[in-house]
Structure formats: C-alpha cells, structure tokens
Design an enzyme around this catalytic site. Structure first.
Site, PDB file in Angstrom:
ATOM      1  N   ASN A  18     112.428  66.642 -21.357  1.00  0.00           N
ATOM      2  CA  ASN A  18     113.732  67.298 -21.400  1.00  0.00           C
ATOM      3  C   ASN A  18     113.692  68.239 -22.600  1.00  0.00           C
ATOM      4  OD1 ASN A  18     114.966  66.152 -23.854  1.00  0.00           O
ATOM      5  ND2 ASN A  18     114.894  64.191 -22.764  1.00  0.00           N
ATOM      6  N   ARG A  86     107.787  58.143 -17.153  1.00  0.00           N
ATOM      7  CA  ARG A  86     108.672  56.971 -17.279  1.00  0.00           C
ATOM      8  C   ARG A  86     108.505  55.949 -16.149  1.00  0.00           C
ATOM      9  NH1 ARG A  86     114.641  57.645 -19.681  1.00  0.00           N
ATOM     10  NH2 ARG A  86     114.201  55.434 -19.984  1.00  0.00           N
ATOM     11  N   ARG A 133     117.543  64.712 -12.567  1.00  0.00           N
ATOM     12  CA  ARG A 133     116.771  63.482 -12.498  1.00  0.00           C
ATOM     13  C   ARG A 133     117.017  62.680 -11.216  1.00  0.00           C
ATOM     14  NH1 ARG A 133     114.792  61.894 -17.464  1.00  0.00           N
ATOM     15  NH2 ARG A 133     114.390  63.747 -18.728  1.00  0.00           N
ATOM     16  N   HIS A 162     121.208  64.283 -17.823  1.00  0.00           N
ATOM     17  CA  HIS A 162     121.760  63.061 -17.225  1.00  0.00           C
ATOM     18  C   HIS A 162     123.280  63.156 -17.302  1.00  0.00           C
ATOM     19  CE1 HIS A 162     118.036  60.375 -18.236  1.00  0.00           C
ATOM     20  NE2 HIS A 162     118.113  60.489 -16.930  1.00  0.00           N
ATOM     21  N   ASP A 164     125.394  60.989 -18.188  1.00  0.00           N
ATOM     22  CA  ASP A 164     125.984  60.360 -19.382  1.00  0.00           C
ATOM     23  C   ASP A 164     125.808  61.184 -20.655  1.00  0.00           C
ATOM     24  OD1 ASP A 164     123.327  59.889 -20.061  1.00  0.00           O
ATOM     25  OD2 ASP A 164     123.540  57.718 -20.245  1.00  0.00           O
ATOM     26  N   CYS A 256     122.888  55.865 -24.004  1.00  0.00           N
ATOM     27  CA  CYS A 256     121.520  55.734 -23.478  1.00  0.00           C
ATOM     28  C   CYS A 256     120.842  54.462 -23.982  1.00  0.00           C
ATOM     29  CB  CYS A 256     120.661  56.914 -23.906  1.00  0.00           C
ATOM     30  SG  CYS A 256     121.287  58.523 -23.488  1.00  0.00           S
TER      31      CYS A 256
HETATM   32  N1  ARG Z   1     113.681  60.824 -23.293  1.00  0.00           N
HETATM   33  C1  ARG Z   1     114.489  60.198 -22.288  1.00  0.00           C
HETATM   34  C2  ARG Z   1     114.353  60.945 -20.979  1.00  0.00           C
HETATM   35  O1  ARG Z   1     114.261  62.146 -20.993  1.00  0.00           O
HETATM   36  C3  ARG Z   1     115.901  60.121 -22.758  1.00  0.00           C
HETATM   37  C4  ARG Z   1     116.786  59.332 -21.825  1.00  0.00           C
HETATM   38  C5  ARG Z   1     118.228  59.368 -22.204  1.00  0.00           C
HETATM   39  N2  ARG Z   1     118.974  58.471 -21.445  1.00  0.00           N
HETATM   40  C6  ARG Z   1     120.190  58.702 -20.925  1.00  0.00           C
HETATM   41  N3  ARG Z   1     120.803  57.726 -20.329  1.00  0.00           N
HETATM   42  N4  ARG Z   1     120.740  59.866 -20.972  1.00  0.00           N
HETATM   43  O2  ARG Z   1     114.330  60.377 -19.922  1.00  0.00           O
END
Ligand code: ARG
Length: 262
Positions: A18, A86, A133, A162, A164, A256
């Site tokens: 990201n 991930r 995502r 995201h 959130d 997060c």
């Molecule tokens: N580095 C993680 C990603 O890009 C951060 C995730 C953040 N999580 C969230 N719920 N917004 O996936």
C-alpha cells in the site's frame, strides 16, 4: 466486548503493498512495542477482555489482526488476502479462530476478502468496501452468511485502501467517514443511510483517525483525533488519542490492531 490482538514481536515493513509502506523507512521496534502496549493497556483499563494471538515469524503484517476475519456471533468469515505477501497469515488465523470455538466460513475460492478491515457492522447492516483489497463478490457472500443487508461502498483513494481507514462506526446511527476516499455515489449512500455523520477532511483522515474503536463513550484512535473533540462531544463521545506512528508506516492504526469478537 472481547478483543483479539497480536503482539508485534515480528513486526516490520518488509514489503510494499500500500502507498504508506516504504521498506527503506525503518520501524523503531521498541517504540512499536510501547505504542501497541499502550493500546492494549487502554483496552484493559476500560474493562475489556483482550486475548492474544502469537505473531508468526515471517508474517510482519499479522499485527493488523482486523484483517483476519469478520466475526459476528459465533461465526467468523475468514480472510482471503489480495496480496501473496499476506496469504501466509491465513492458516494462522484459521487455527486461532477455530481454537476460540468459532464457526468458520470462507468466501469462494477466487474471491478476496480482507476481514473487518473491509466490513463493518453499523446497527443491523454491514457496510463493506471494495476497490482495492476485497472483491465486491465477497459482499454477497457476507450477506448470505450473516443474513443481513450489505451496503457496498467503492473506495477510490489508494491511501485509504481498506474501509476501516476512512469509515468508522461510532454508534448505531452515527459514523465518521472521509468522503473523498469514496466514489461520489458511495459517499452519497453513506449520507443517505446513516442519520448522523461526521465528515472528516482528507488531511486529517491521513492521520488514521477514522481507524478508531469505540469503547463505551470513548473513541480510541490515533493522535489527531482530538481535533474532532467538538463533533465527538456532540455525539456523546470523548476522544482518547494514542500515538501510532510506527504502525502508520505500514498503513495501520488502532482499529487495524484490533479484532472485535462478539
Ligand atoms: N500493511 C497492511 C496491509 O497493507 C496494513 C493493514 C491495515 N489493516 C487495516 N485493517 N486497515 O495489508
């Protein structure tokens, strides 16, 4: 409320998935540990039950446990991550949530879904993000698993990848959101469906203040949230500002780092 958290024992910015992430920016591991600990202690001081999941080595983003699944009642819909970086987390989340006796569900094989990062309950509806995502197809599956209406919202700004990061339920009839992170149509949908909205300008949302969690009459969020004291007070809430600088380097904040269990 019971909360799951993952202590940042193997946290770092080791890849870039990201626009916040830059591998050359070092994370201060000690500072990350104390920022995480401050959040953990705040939950405990507010009377919340916090359970921990161990962070697996080689899975630096596991601290962002909100992405593990969406949990409601005794059902957890597990994540299927967009990025291969991930995907390695998935078996750990499956095991951790099964150990807690949750009924596990999965979205269809080719569909991606990033858990509570992209799906948030507001009263009896789920507001769900797509665009970066989570695939919009996952929204239909959530509606089926939880037997609720799902409101699909299109995210358009890669810094708010995201839901959130730019949308925060504050009460059954109140949300805070950053309008510019959504398509104009989706921003209108939020205003039309939610009786009270607090609109957060993009410059302030970039401090990750929409990435907050309400506990009783407190909104726990990143430093910067105190700038909304007036608006929050009007909704009967007080802000608790927590420094999250080390987690912002990976694109994450308070919410997060939190997975709410019912
Ligand atoms: N580095 C993680 C990603 O890009 C951060 C995730 C953040 N999580 C969230 N719920 N917004 O996936």
């Amino acid at each position: 409320m019971a909360i799951l958290m993952c202590r940042p024992d193997h946290y770092g910015v080791e890849y870039e998935i990201n626009p916040w992430m830059h591998v050359e920016t070092g994370v201060d591991r000690e500072k990350a540990g104390s920022q995480w600990q401050a959040l953990y202690s705040t939950y405990r001081d507010l009377g919340q039950t916090v359970e921990l999941v161990d962070q697996a080595p080689g899975q630096p983003d596991m601290v962002f446990i909100a992405n593990a699944a969406l949990v409601h009642g005794s059902t957890a819909v597990l994540a299927r991550f967009r990025h291969p970086e991930r995907r390695g987390e998935e078996p750990f989340w499956r095991e951790a949530l099964a150990d807690r006796g949750l009924r596990l569900r999965e979205v269809s094989p080719a569909v991606t879904f990033e858990g509570a990062g992209d799906a948030l309950f507001v009263s009896d509806r789920i507001f769900a993000g797509h665009g970066f995502r989570t695939d919009i197809e996952a929204h239909r599956e959530l509606a089926r698993w939880f037997d609720v209406e799902v409101v699909s919202l299109q995210l358009v700004d890669p810094f708010f990848y995201h839901l959130d990061t730019c949308f925060c339920p504050l009460a059954p009839e109140v949300v805070m959101f950053a309008p510019r992170a959504f398509s104009p149509q989706s921003a209108r949908t939020i205003r039309a469906l939610v009786p009270h909205v607090i609109e957060v300008p993009t410059w302030l949302a970039r401090d990750f203040i929409c990435n907050g969690v309400v506990v009783g009459d407190r909104l726990l969020s990143s430093t910067g949230v105190e700038k909304l004291d007036g608006e929050l007070h009007h909704e009967g809430l007080a802000a608790t500002a927590l420094p999250m600088t080390e987690f912002l380097k990976a694109g994450g904040g308070v919410r997060c780092l939190t997975l709410e269990l019912d």
